[in-house]
Design a protein around this motif. Structure first.
Motif, PDB file in Angstrom:
ATOM      1  N   PHE A 373       0.838  -1.207   0.000  1.00 32.95           N
ATOM      2  CA  PHE A 373       0.000   0.000   0.000  1.00 32.95           C
ATOM      3  C   PHE A 373       0.867   1.248   0.000  1.00 32.95           C
ATOM      4  O   PHE A 373       0.768   2.100   0.888  1.00 32.95           O
ATOM      5  N   LEU A 374       1.704   1.345  -1.011  1.00 34.56           N
ATOM      6  CA  LEU A 374       2.676   2.423  -1.092  1.00 34.56           C
ATOM      7  C   LEU A 374       2.006   3.791  -1.117  1.00 34.56           C
ATOM      8  O   LEU A 374       2.438   4.725  -0.428  1.00 34.56           O
ATOM      9  N   ASP A 375       0.924   3.905  -1.896  1.00 35.56           N
ATOM     10  CA  ASP A 375       0.283   5.216  -2.017  1.00 35.56           C
ATOM     11  C   ASP A 375      -0.423   5.620  -0.738  1.00 35.56           C
ATOM     12  O   ASP A 375      -0.427   6.790  -0.373  1.00 35.56           O
ATOM     13  N   HIS A 376      -0.965   4.633  -0.061  1.00 36.70           N
ATOM     14  CA  HIS A 376      -1.565   4.913   1.245  1.00 36.70           C
ATOM     15  C   HIS A 376      -0.492   5.462   2.199  1.00 36.70           C
ATOM     16  O   HIS A 376      -0.717   6.421   2.932  1.00 36.70           O
ATOM     17  N   ALA A 377       0.684   4.830   2.144  1.00 32.99           N
ATOM     18  CA  ALA A 377       1.794   5.271   2.994  1.00 32.99           C
ATOM     19  C   ALA A 377       2.176   6.709   2.663  1.00 32.99           C
ATOM     20  O   ALA A 377       2.396   7.526   3.571  1.00 32.99           O
ATOM     21  N   ILE A 378       2.242   7.009   1.378  1.00 30.89           N
ATOM     22  CA  ILE A 378       2.627   8.364   0.968  1.00 30.89           C
ATOM     23  C   ILE A 378       1.597   9.386   1.442  1.00 30.89           C
ATOM     24  O   ILE A 378       1.959  10.461   1.937  1.00 30.89           O
ATOM     25  N   THR A 379       0.321   9.032   1.331  1.00 24.36           N
ATOM     26  CA  THR A 379      -0.723   9.944   1.805  1.00 24.36           C
ATOM     27  C   THR A 379      -0.572  10.200   3.301  1.00 24.36           C
ATOM     28  O   THR A 379      -0.630  11.346   3.770  1.00 24.36           O
ATOM     29  N   MET A 380      -0.356   9.119   4.061  1.00 21.58           N
ATOM     30  CA  MET A 380      -0.183   9.286   5.508  1.00 21.58           C
ATOM     31  C   MET A 380       1.023  10.160   5.807  1.00 21.58           C
ATOM     32  O   MET A 380       0.988  11.004   6.699  1.00 21.58           O
ATOM     33  N   TYR A 392      11.563   8.800   5.929  1.00 28.81           N
ATOM     34  CA  TYR A 392      12.025   9.006   4.564  1.00 28.81           C
ATOM     35  C   TYR A 392      12.676   7.736   4.007  1.00 28.81           C
ATOM     36  O   TYR A 392      12.430   7.351   2.876  1.00 28.81           O
ATOM     37  N   THR A 393      13.524   7.110   4.828  1.00 27.54           N
ATOM     38  CA  THR A 393      14.245   5.936   4.341  1.00 27.54           C
ATOM     39  C   THR A 393      13.288   4.824   3.903  1.00 27.54           C
ATOM     40  O   THR A 393      13.447   4.247   2.837  1.00 27.54           O
ATOM     41  N   SER A 394      12.282   4.565   4.731  1.00 26.41           N
ATOM     42  CA  SER A 394      11.294   3.534   4.382  1.00 26.41           C
ATOM     43  C   SER A 394      10.663   3.820   3.038  1.00 26.41           C
ATOM     44  O   SER A 394      10.587   2.946   2.170  1.00 26.41           O
ATOM     45  N   LEU A 395      10.213   5.053   2.884  1.00 21.77           N
ATOM     46  CA  LEU A 395       9.500   5.409   1.657  1.00 21.77           C
ATOM     47  C   LEU A 395      10.425   5.366   0.444  1.00 21.77           C
ATOM     48  O   LEU A 395      10.078   4.784  -0.584  1.00 21.77           O
TER      49      LEU A 395
END
Length: 459
Positions: A373-380, A392-395
DNA sequence: CTAGGGTTAG
């Protein structure tokens, strides 16, 4: 009254021992029994209770004791207030700390060196080294001679606030002026240097501790062991552990938790479990950190059911979850693939008043990425105020894995602009990815910007 | 009765 005085001393010893065991209820029972038998509590009795309520219950409960002692015709003294001040400081209540300090003065109780030490400690703890330093100067302007406690708090506080160099300098200055550091001072400095990742300097001070002829104590051993694990010298750490055991040091959970956590971290689960067994065999009751360590062990083995069972046990024993407990559970839920569970636990945690825990947030971000759920993560991420190098590193890492290199590049840049330190391997992944997918000019531009950021932020 | 060691995320 000779006999009465003796009894009061016994009463105090008894109450202190119950308080140490966190059994305040029993301490109160003893107090009532004592009074019934004609043994009158004195200021030490009440101070012990004030301190225990500060430590194990809350400040208001401690403040009630203050009322009770005055009803009994006993005036609070400087120790009473020092305990209350330490209690407020422990809870990071700066205004309360300062109010108590004023209240003490208004009541005509002169603050002593310990009051100032506690105040100094409080400022350091709240990340206000300048204010702490002002208290230190105040101490010098009084007639008192600062004692080793003052220096210990100062060295510890400087290290914890990122001034390990100043701490080291203070230590050296004191030595030059003929101050013989005690074990505690060495321990504080070794720990501070270790936390500041200055392992070489920490080792040097440790050498000096051996050479000084001081006997290292259990604190020294645990501190050094942790230092070894941190610098990935596992065998050396274990040697220290057995040496400590061999020399018959009192064995509490500190050493065990250090060892267990180190093995869990590198995935050597059998050894971690083995040490867990040993720790259980000691028969000591667990405290919150021991529970957290063991819950983490279960979580990392994917035994979530066992983890929650242990959590129940912990709560039955009267321990409330702390930030670590929640974070460990959230991480465990993520790692075992239950990302919905993790998300709802994060919400639960915040509802419980653990507002801004970055580590738990980072676990969820990483968990979302790994679960796809990469985009969900980015939104959060975008809607959150809190973020650091880990976020930042995770993303960036997961964007690379999803081959979204230009996205990763943008994020890496904003990370560097904010002065966050991101692993070189992650930076390389972005650069290599850009090149391989045909964006070589972008890669070159990014490379230049990375150099610039390194120069600007010295990262 | 009043400082110092242990637990969480790349």
């Amino acid at each position: 009254m000779r006999f009465g005085g003796f009894s009061t001393r016994l009463l105090n010893i008894c109450i202190a021992s119950y308080c140490r065991a966190r059994n305040i209820e029993q301490a109160e029972v003893i107090l009532i029994d004592g009074i019934r038998l004609g043994v009158l509590p004195d200021v030490v009795t009440y101070n012990t209770l004030v301190d225990a309520y500060c430590k194990f219950v809350d400040l208001d409960a401690a403040y009630l004791i203050l009322g009770r002692m005055m009803e009994a015709g006993i005036s609070p003294d400087v120790v009473t207030y020092n305990s209350l001040i330490a209690g407020a400081s422990r809870r990071c209540l700066l205004l309360r700390t300062l109010d108590l300090f004023d209240e003490m003065c208004v009541r005509g109780i002169a603050p002593d060196l310990w009051s100032y030490n506690t105040l100094m400690h409080s400022f350091f703890k709240l990340g206000k080294p300048e204010e702490a330093n002002r208290v230190f100067q105040d101490i010098w302007s009084k007639d008192w001679l600062p004692c080793s406690d003052t220096y210990n708090i100062m060295i510890n506080g400087l290290c914890k606030n990122g001034y390990s160099e100043n701490a080291l300098r203070l230590f050296r200055t004191l030595q030059r002026r003929g101050f013989t550091p005690e074990v505690v001072t060495y321990n504080v400095l070794i720990n501070g240097l270790c936390k500041a990742e200055r392992l070489g300097a920490a080792r040097k001070i440790l050498q000096e501790l051996w050479l000084s002829g001081c006997q290292p104590n259990a604190y020294s051993y645990t501190t050094f062991m942790k230092c070894c694990f941190k610098s990935r010298k596992f065998n050396r750490g274990l040697e220290i552990f057995s040496e400590m055991k061999g020399k018959g040091y009192t064995f509490d959970s500190f050493a065990y938790c250090t060892v267990i956590a180190a093995f869990v971290k590198i995935g050597r689960m059998e050894e971690a479990c083995d040490f867990m067994g040993q720790m259980m065999d000691t028969g000591h009751s667990f405290d919150i950190v021991s529970y957290n360590t063991l819950i983490n062990l279960y979580c990392r083995q994917g035994k979530m059911e066992a983890a929650f069972q242990l959590l129940d046990e912990m709560e039955k024993e009267g321990w409330g979850c702390d930030v670590y407990t929640h974070t460990i559970l959230i991480n465990g839920l993520c790692k075992s693939g239950n990302i919905e569970g993790a998300l709802s636990h994060l919400q639960y945690m915040r509802a419980m008043g653990f507002g801004s825990d970055l580590v738990a947030f980072n676990c969820v971000i990483d968990g979302l990425c790994k679960a796809g759920f990469l985009d969900h993560a980015i939104t959060m991420f975008e809607t959150s105020e809190l973020k650091d190098a880990y976020t930042y590193t995770s993303l960036v890492h997961n964007l690379c894995k999803a081959r979204r290199f230009r996205n990763a590049s943008k994020l890496l840049l904003s990370c560097l602009r904010n002065g966050f330190k991101i692993p070189r391997s992650t930076q390389r992944a972005v650069l290599d990815g850009l090149r391989e997918s045909g964006f070589s000019s972008e890669a070159r531009k990014l490379q230049t910007k990375i150099y610039m950021a390194r120069l600007l932020h010295s990262i």
